[in-house]
Design a protein around this motif. Structure first.
Motif, short mmCIF file in Angstrom:
data_model
loop_
_atom_site.label_atom_id
_atom_site.label_comp_id
_atom_site.label_asym_id
_atom_site.label_seq_id
_atom_site.Cartn_x
_atom_site.Cartn_y
_atom_site.Cartn_z
N ARG A 15 5.44 -0.52 1.20
CA ARG A 15 6.09 -1.72 0.66
C ARG A 15 5.30 -2.96 1.08
NH1 ARG A 15 11.23 -0.90 -1.32
NH2 ARG A 15 12.14 1.13 -0.87
N ILE A 18 6.29 -9.68 -1.37
CA ILE A 18 5.71 -10.61 -2.35
C ILE A 18 5.34 -11.90 -1.63
CG2 ILE A 18 6.20 -11.97 -4.43
CD1 ILE A 18 7.97 -9.60 -5.32
N ARG A 39 15.07 -12.61 -10.13
CA ARG A 39 14.12 -11.50 -10.32
C ARG A 39 13.98 -11.24 -11.82
NH1 ARG A 39 13.98 -12.80 -5.63
NH2 ARG A 39 14.30 -11.46 -3.83
N ILE A 52 7.37 -5.03 -3.22
CA ILE A 52 6.88 -4.17 -4.30
C ILE A 52 6.14 -3.01 -3.65
CG2 ILE A 52 4.71 -5.44 -4.63
CD1 ILE A 52 5.23 -5.04 -7.69
N ASP A 54 3.52 -0.59 -4.16
CA ASP A 54 2.37 -0.07 -4.90
C ASP A 54 1.06 -0.35 -4.18
OD1 ASP A 54 2.18 -2.78 -5.27
OD2 ASP A 54 2.41 -2.76 -7.44
N ASN A 109 0.99 -10.34 -6.44
CA ASN A 109 2.21 -9.60 -6.10
C ASN A 109 3.38 -10.04 -6.97
OD1 ASN A 109 0.88 -8.22 -4.08
ND2 ASN A 109 1.75 -9.41 -2.40
N ARG A 112 3.11 -8.81 -10.59
CA ARG A 112 3.42 -7.39 -10.74
C ARG A 112 4.93 -7.17 -10.65
NH1 ARG A 112 0.04 -6.93 -6.68
NH2 ARG A 112 1.34 -5.54 -5.44
N ALA A 113 5.56 -7.88 -9.73
CA ALA A 113 7.01 -7.72 -9.56
C ALA A 113 7.77 -8.16 -10.80
CB ALA A 113 7.49 -8.50 -8.34
#
Length: 268
Positions: A15, A18, A39, A52, A54, A109, A112-113
């Motif tokens: 994890r 962000i 969000r 996030i 990834d 970040n 992507r989120a």
């Protein structure tokens, strides 16, 4: 297991915050409770630290963690971590390479989120990991929100929660990330706010010539009055107030049709 979005290797994923955890920890220690923010993917206001999953452990803990460490040092030394920032200027001492990589990391970040405009920042993965030194496709600027003076009624209703001073001025610590509205063709602006301090990550469109970049920088500075460019060959910058309050900076984002009903419900 999965592909790390930074190194593109198949590894166990972790994890990644962000915004780094030290930002959230300050807000929580300041008796403001858990962070609440809009969000994009679930289309609702959610509390807690935004993460996030990834990024591999090596990228997260080694490379990106070092960038978070530099940013924490820069922000703490500048005195940003205060519940009600009232100064009209501050000095930012920084390493341009590390701070710009950190801001690009935070912007990537966030994109992507949200699932929006990921390609704008994906091309900077090599720069973030320090595998590339090409910084010609972006500039970094910084400014300070000016304090907002509450009315007497607002002061009685919200002054305590916002840590207003005896003259009813407030400039509270609220971190957030958003796209700057109404950006002209040729570049886009990601806004990263840490309390009263606002950074702009200005990304030029692909294929922009050097002369066109100069013209766009001039245009950007005319639009975003008061913002100061961070220079690669400097280590210290004087940051001044811009003609916007924290409310001005949130208005476009929070009054979007998809956000406004949720905000109204939260405030009632």
């Amino acid at each position: 297991m999965g592909l790390c979005v930074y190194c593109d290797k198949d590894k166990s994923l972790t994890r990644e915050h962000i915004l780094p955890s030290f930002v959230y920890k300050y807000q929580e220690s300041n008796k403001k409770g858990k962070t609440s923010g809009w969000r994009e993917k679930p289309q609702k206001i959610i509390g807690g630290e935004a993460v996030i999953k990834d990024v591999c452990a090596e990228c997260n803990n080694v490379v990106l963690g070092a960038l978070d460490g530099h940013a924490k040092h820069v922000l703490e030394k500048a005195g940003v971590f205060t519940s009600n920032f009232k100064k009209s200027t501050l000095y930012l001492e920084y390493n341009y390479n590390e701070l710009s990589r950190w801001l690009l990391k935070v912007a990537y970040n966030s994109s992507r989120a949200s699932g929006k405009h990921q390609g704008v920042f994906e091309k900077f993965k090599g720069f973030i990991l320090e595998e590339s030194s090409d910084s010609s496709q972006f500039i970094i600027s910084v400014g300070l929100f000016k304090s907002l003076k509450l009315t007497k009624d607002q002061y009685h209703e919200y002054g305590k929660d916002l840590d207003a001073d005896e003259h009813r001025y407030v400039n509270p610590f609220y971190p957030r990330i958003s796209w700057a509205p109404q950006t002209p063709a040729g570049f886009s602006v990601k806004q990263i706010v840490i309390g009263a301090l606002v950074f702009h990550v200005v990304i030029f469109n692909d294929g922009i010539s050097r002369d066109e970049r100069k013209r766009l920088i001039k245009q950007y500075l005319e639009i975003c009055k008061g913002m100061s460019l961070l220079r690669k060959n400097e280590k210290k910058a004087k940051v001044c107030q811009i003609p916007l309050t924290f409310i001005d900076s949130m208005q476009h984002h929070m009054l979007r049709p998809e956000v406004e009903p949720h905000l109204a419900k939260l405030l009632t």
